[in-house]
Design a protein around this motif. Structure first.
Motif, PDB file in Angstrom:
ATOM      1  N   SER A  92       5.634 -13.235 -13.285  1.00  0.00           N
ATOM      2  CA  SER A  92       4.866 -11.978 -13.291  1.00  0.00           C
ATOM      3  C   SER A  92       3.647 -12.093 -14.191  1.00  0.00           C
ATOM      4  O   SER A  92       2.571 -11.581 -13.858  1.00  0.00           O
ATOM      5  CB  SER A  92       5.720 -10.815 -13.789  1.00  0.00           C
ATOM      6  OG  SER A  92       6.929 -10.779 -13.109  1.00  0.00           O
ATOM      7  N   LEU A  95       1.011 -14.043 -12.427  1.00  0.00           N
ATOM      8  CA  LEU A  95       0.395 -13.222 -11.372  1.00  0.00           C
ATOM      9  C   LEU A  95      -0.532 -12.169 -11.982  1.00  0.00           C
ATOM     10  O   LEU A  95      -1.640 -11.935 -11.494  1.00  0.00           O
ATOM     11  CB  LEU A  95       1.476 -12.531 -10.537  1.00  0.00           C
ATOM     12  CG  LEU A  95       2.327 -13.449  -9.652  1.00  0.00           C
ATOM     13  CD1 LEU A  95       3.460 -12.649  -9.004  1.00  0.00           C
ATOM     14  CD2 LEU A  95       1.464 -14.093  -8.575  1.00  0.00           C
ATOM     15  N   THR A  96      -0.076 -11.542 -13.070  1.00  0.00           N
ATOM     16  CA  THR A  96      -0.888 -10.514 -13.722  1.00  0.00           C
ATOM     17  C   THR A  96      -2.190 -11.121 -14.236  1.00  0.00           C
ATOM     18  O   THR A  96      -3.257 -10.519 -14.123  1.00  0.00           O
ATOM     19  CB  THR A  96      -0.116  -9.868 -14.888  1.00  0.00           C
ATOM     20  OG1 THR A  96       1.205  -9.613 -14.466  1.00  0.00           O
ATOM     21  CG2 THR A  96      -0.761  -8.568 -15.329  1.00  0.00           C
ATOM     22  N   LEU A  98      -3.708 -13.788 -13.015  1.00  0.00           N
ATOM     23  CA  LEU A  98      -4.566 -14.138 -11.873  1.00  0.00           C
ATOM     24  C   LEU A  98      -5.307 -12.917 -11.333  1.00  0.00           C
ATOM     25  O   LEU A  98      -6.437 -13.022 -10.870  1.00  0.00           O
ATOM     26  CB  LEU A  98      -3.740 -14.781 -10.756  1.00  0.00           C
ATOM     27  CG  LEU A  98      -3.212 -16.183 -11.059  1.00  0.00           C
ATOM     28  CD1 LEU A  98      -2.385 -16.723  -9.909  1.00  0.00           C
ATOM     29  CD2 LEU A  98      -4.371 -17.137 -11.365  1.00  0.00           C
ATOM     30  N   ILE A  99      -4.642 -11.764 -11.404  1.00  0.00           N
ATOM     31  CA  ILE A  99      -5.310 -10.542 -10.934  1.00  0.00           C
ATOM     32  C   ILE A  99      -6.149  -9.925 -12.048  1.00  0.00           C
ATOM     33  O   ILE A  99      -7.255  -9.444 -11.825  1.00  0.00           O
ATOM     34  CB  ILE A  99      -4.272  -9.524 -10.421  1.00  0.00           C
ATOM     35  CG1 ILE A  99      -3.527 -10.115  -9.224  1.00  0.00           C
ATOM     36  CG2 ILE A  99      -4.924  -8.203 -10.036  1.00  0.00           C
ATOM     37  CD1 ILE A  99      -2.316  -9.331  -8.800  1.00  0.00           C
ATOM     38  N   GLY A 100      -5.612  -9.972 -13.265  1.00  0.00           N
ATOM     39  CA  GLY A 100      -6.250  -9.283 -14.388  1.00  0.00           C
ATOM     40  C   GLY A 100      -7.544  -9.927 -14.853  1.00  0.00           C
ATOM     41  O   GLY A 100      -8.492  -9.226 -15.211  1.00  0.00           O
ATOM     42  N   PRO A 102      -9.993 -11.760 -13.224  1.00  0.00           N
ATOM     43  CA  PRO A 102     -11.201 -11.397 -12.452  1.00  0.00           C
ATOM     44  C   PRO A 102     -11.585  -9.926 -12.632  1.00  0.00           C
ATOM     45  O   PRO A 102     -12.769  -9.598 -12.698  1.00  0.00           O
ATOM     46  CB  PRO A 102     -10.803 -11.673 -10.998  1.00  0.00           C
ATOM     47  CG  PRO A 102      -9.643 -12.578 -11.074  1.00  0.00           C
ATOM     48  CD  PRO A 102      -8.946 -12.294 -12.352  1.00  0.00           C
ATOM     49  N   LEU A 103     -10.557  -9.093 -12.752  1.00  0.00           N
ATOM     50  CA  LEU A 103     -10.811  -7.665 -12.940  1.00  0.00           C
ATOM     51  C   LEU A 103     -11.555  -7.427 -14.262  1.00  0.00           C
ATOM     52  O   LEU A 103     -12.582  -6.744 -14.307  1.00  0.00           O
ATOM     53  CB  LEU A 103      -9.464  -6.938 -12.967  1.00  0.00           C
ATOM     54  CG  LEU A 103      -9.421  -5.514 -12.457  1.00  0.00           C
ATOM     55  CD1 LEU A 103      -9.791  -5.475 -10.992  1.00  0.00           C
ATOM     56  CD2 LEU A 103      -8.020  -4.941 -12.653  1.00  0.00           C
ATOM     57  N   VAL A 175       3.776  -6.502 -12.174  1.00  0.00           N
ATOM     58  CA  VAL A 175       2.331  -6.752 -12.140  1.00  0.00           C
ATOM     59  C   VAL A 175       1.581  -5.423 -12.169  1.00  0.00           C
ATOM     60  O   VAL A 175       0.648  -5.236 -12.948  1.00  0.00           O
ATOM     61  CB  VAL A 175       1.933  -7.573 -10.887  1.00  0.00           C
ATOM     62  CG1 VAL A 175       0.415  -7.583 -10.718  1.00  0.00           C
ATOM     63  CG2 VAL A 175       2.456  -8.986 -10.998  1.00  0.00           C
ATOM     64  N   TYR A 176       2.048  -4.482 -11.355  1.00  0.00           N
ATOM     65  CA  TYR A 176       1.388  -3.179 -11.315  1.00  0.00           C
ATOM     66  C   TYR A 176       1.462  -2.478 -12.670  1.00  0.00           C
ATOM     67  O   TYR A 176       0.455  -1.997 -13.189  1.00  0.00           O
ATOM     68  CB  TYR A 176       2.024  -2.305 -10.230  1.00  0.00           C
ATOM     69  CG  TYR A 176       1.684  -0.842 -10.406  1.00  0.00           C
ATOM     70  CD1 TYR A 176       0.412  -0.376 -10.081  1.00  0.00           C
ATOM     71  CD2 TYR A 176       2.615   0.041 -10.944  1.00  0.00           C
ATOM     72  CE1 TYR A 176       0.092   0.952 -10.286  1.00  0.00           C
ATOM     73  CE2 TYR A 176       2.289   1.364 -11.148  1.00  0.00           C
ATOM     74  CZ  TYR A 176       1.030   1.819 -10.827  1.00  0.00           C
ATOM     75  OH  TYR A 176       0.699   3.114 -11.042  1.00  0.00           O
ATOM     76  N   LEU A 179      -0.487  -4.494 -15.671  1.00  0.00           N
ATOM     77  CA  LEU A 179      -1.860  -4.978 -15.478  1.00  0.00           C
ATOM     78  C   LEU A 179      -2.833  -4.507 -16.578  1.00  0.00           C
ATOM     79  O   LEU A 179      -3.605  -5.316 -17.098  1.00  0.00           O
ATOM     80  CB  LEU A 179      -2.367  -4.581 -14.088  1.00  0.00           C
ATOM     81  CG  LEU A 179      -3.640  -5.289 -13.615  1.00  0.00           C
ATOM     82  CD1 LEU A 179      -3.430  -6.793 -13.544  1.00  0.00           C
ATOM     83  CD2 LEU A 179      -4.083  -4.762 -12.264  1.00  0.00           C
ATOM     84  N   VAL A 183      -5.548  -6.671 -18.708  1.00  0.00           N
ATOM     85  CA  VAL A 183      -6.990  -6.461 -18.511  1.00  0.00           C
ATOM     86  C   VAL A 183      -7.687  -6.113 -19.830  1.00  0.00           C
ATOM     87  O   VAL A 183      -8.733  -6.676 -20.148  1.00  0.00           O
ATOM     88  CB  VAL A 183      -7.238  -5.353 -17.461  1.00  0.00           C
ATOM     89  CG1 VAL A 183      -8.705  -4.951 -17.425  1.00  0.00           C
ATOM     90  CG2 VAL A 183      -6.790  -5.822 -16.090  1.00  0.00           C
TER      91      VAL A 183
END
Lengths: 300, 379
Positions: A92, A95-96, A98-100, A102-103, A175-176, A179, A183
């Motif tokens: 997790s 994954l967080t 990888l998403i966080g 770029p954000l 992840v949700y 996040l 970030v």
């Protein structure tokens, strides 16, 4: 003179805080973990009383042992729970990240007047109860939920996906939920970074991508470490998300602890589980503290 | 005709019609949305020149540099370096290095690693790289600081590291964005001469952006004075100072007194103007402006003569009252309020230590100047 005394008192306040709200509860849990299960109220023995004489207390103290810890080590369920928790938290966290990242990067590079709005949008979910937000995911992920309906309508899938009550749903939930914790620290390091450093790297012969890795990513390390830790540590002990979104096959130590404590009323084993969890988590925290100190030294 | 001021060295490729420009801006325009930062600008800079872009903030000088480095592409027009068009060439492929205003030193790397960064990107092998880094450290006199991190250095030392890093790759062209802006006055003056020596020693072309006119005057072979995206004037420091082409340039470089008037007489070489401050005759090159036209006579304070008696050798004389006296040590600045109400400034060099009867406040004095002491400007 008086000033010196008050100065000392001010310094003592955080120590008292730690003593009363961390060390004492810790010792109480440790003491329960070392006790034996007994049917009664509270459900463990021996019980201490200040009216007991010293002889009695020392005799009772000698009855404390590591039996519960030995029990945990002997049962595969607990070891698997720990390993599974660490695995789920680790995946997790990745994954967080990888998403966080770029954000956070996009936010830090957004026009300055837009940044407070973007920041607000990241923080906004905190205004609703965590429990309700996780609960809402059931409606999205279940067999006839929003996600499946949408994908069926699009024609991407022929049969509904089984997401709810699997580890996938737990990953999505973690992840949700976590996040923003990824970030925010990354955003704060990237936002402080001087844009001309990237230009300098490009000027000295780096392509855009090379400049990103050698400068931006390198200088974001303290933020990335902080973010990963803020996600990883609570995720290991997470209870609500695996309970609501995970299935019977989802093994997480938070859930196991809950079952021991409330379903089996076995405070002693539950306390021992909590102790081991603490020790497991202290290792990455100490590692992080060191890494952070090094990164601060390097990045100043 | 006598020449303007002194020329530092006999280096003047810009006046040689056969010389090939090294950098060439051809009708370059750069727009950011509605804002035009650079407006149809053409400029030639020659090899080994020390060229300064001078102007107030927002005049487009930094945009010009960033186009040269490759961080911005011109909206219109062409840019050439050594005859090659630069369009579409990314920053890392240009034989140009830049020294940033913020220095942009990599905070996670030591001084030596910062200097070696560009060499490493080029794939230079370690022994050659170490040698070059040592050479650069010696050049900027920072041998003992190789292992330090940027935050452990003073402002002046950081500036040197940034310079060493920018020249380490031996670029053909070094561009410097306000290189001395963050230093204090004393250090800035020292560093100006060091930069000039360095440029001579390495034989590089320097293109520098500054808003400090003194800095530009001291270091440059030529200066371009910029105003709102266009070049107001290009010339040697002496040309810019002694023969400005507009009030904007005259005013931007040094102090100047501007006396407004209408042309009353004009012939080959001379023009007489009359305004509220009086009647003056100025020297012009060739035919003077037409009669009746409004022009400005610009004269530097140090070219004003101060006297108690009405001078007899020139017609260009005005009387006024001493308003302010500022003693600066090497010179004394006097502000004089003319009878017309205008305030003009005169600077007197203090030749001797002791003066019997110095000019004081509220004294009535004469200011005079010869016809060629100032310039007649028509804009």
């Amino acid at each position: 003179m008086l000033r010196a005394v008050t100065n000392r008192l001010v310094i003592l306040i955080p120590y008292f805080w730690l003593l009363f709200f961390f060390l004492l509860p810790f010792l109480i849990v440790l003491r329960i973990a070392l006790s034996d299960l007994e049917y009664g109220q509270p459900p463990y023995a021996p019980q201490f009383s200040f009216s007991d004489g010293w002889e009695v207390i020392s005799e009772k103290l000698s009855r404390l042992d590591f039996e519960n810890f030995a029990f945990l080590a002997g049962d595969k369920l607990y070891i698997n729970s720990y390993l599974s928790s660490l695995y789920i938290a680790f995946v997790s966290t990745i994954l967080t990240l990888l998403i966080g990242f770029p954000l956070a990067y996009g936010m830090a590079r957004a026009p300055e007047n837009l940044r407070p709005i973007l920041l607000m949008m990241v923080i906004l979910p905190f205004w609703t109860s965590f429990l309700i937000r996780v609960y809402a995911w059931i409606g999205i992920l279940k067999r006839e939920g929003l996600l499946n309906q949408f994908l069926l309508w699009l024609g991407v899938i022929d049969a509904p996906l089984e997401i709810l009550s699997t580890n996938k749903a737990v990953f999505i939930g973690i992840v949700y939920s976590y996040l923003p914790f990824m970030v925010l620290p990354i955003y704060s390091t990237l936002e402080k970074m001087d844009e001309s450093l990237v230009e300098a790297a490009r000027d000295l012969g780096c392509t855009r991508i090379a400049a990103f890795w050698k400068v931006t990513a390198r200088l974001a390390v303290p933020g990335v470490l902080a973010g990963c830790l803020l996600v990883f540590i609570p995720a290991v002990g997470e209870f609500v998300i695996p309970d609501l979104l995970g299935g019977s096959g989802t093994l997480m130590i938070g859930k196991t602890l809950w079952i021991e404590f409330f379903n089996n009323s076995d405070w002693t084993v539950a306390s021992a589980i909590a102790m081991i969890l603490l020790i497991v988590l202290v290792v990455p925290i100490v590692w992080f503290q060191n890494a952070q100190a090094r990164a601060t030294e390097a990045g100043r | 005709m006598p020449s303007l001021g002194s020329i530092r060295r006999s280096f003047a490729p810009w006046s040689d019609p056969d010389a090939k420009p090294y950098i060439s801006f051809r009708n370059v325009t750069k727009r950011f949305g509605d804002f035009t930062a650079v407006d149809n600008l053409s400029l030639d800079v020659y090899e080994r020149e020390f060229f300064s872009l001078l102007g107030p903030s927002g005049c487009g000088k930094t945009t010009l540099l960033r186009m040269l480095a490759g961080f911005e592409e011109p909206t219109e027009g062409e840019l050439y370096l050594d005859g090659q068009p630069l369009k579409g060439v990314p920053p890392h492929k240009r034989p140009v290095n830049m020294m940033f205003q913020s220095y942009a030193l990599f905070p996670h790397m030591s001084v030596a690693d910062n200097i070696a960064f560009g060499l490493k990107q080029d794939g230079m092998e370690k022994s050659a790289r170490d040698e070059r880094v040592a050479q650069m450290l010696k050049l900027v006199k920072l041998e003992e600081f190789a292992k330090r991190k940027p935050h452990q250095l003073s402002g002046g030392q950081r500036q040197r590291v940034a310079l060493a890093r920018a020249v380490a790759k031996r670029p053909k062209l070094l561009i410097l964005d306000e290189p001395l802006g963050a230093l204090d006055k004393k250090l800035r003056e020292e560093t100006q001469f060091e930069l000039m020596d360095l440029q001579q020693e390495l034989g590089l072309t320097f293109m520098i952006v500054t808003h400090d006119q003194e800095e530009a005057m001291t270091m440059s072979d030529r200066i371009a004075v910029m105003d709102k995206g266009i070049i107001a004037q290009t010339g040697t420091p002496a040309e810019i100072y002694e023969a400005p082409n507009s009030r904007y340039v005259a005013d931007f470089i040094g102090s100047v007194n501007v006396l407004e008037g209408q042309v009353v007489a004009s012939d080959d070489g001379h023009v007489t103007i009359e305004g509220r401050d009086g009647r003056f005759t100025g020297a012009v090159r060739g035919q003077g402006p037409a009669q009746g036209k409004t022009v400005w006579f610009a004269i530097r304070p140090e070219k004003m003569r101060v006297s108690r008696e009405k001078p007899t050798d020139t017609e260009n004389a005005v009387q006024g009252e001493v308003w302010d006296v500022a003693y600066l040590g090497d010179m004394t600045i006097i502000n004089v309020r003319l009878d017309s109400g205008s305030v003009v400034q005169a600077a007197m060099i203090n030749h001797s230590r002791l003066v019997d009867d110095p000019i004081g406040y509220e004294e009535r004095i004469w200011l005079s100047f010869s016809a060629d002491a100032g310039v007649v400007l028509d804009r």
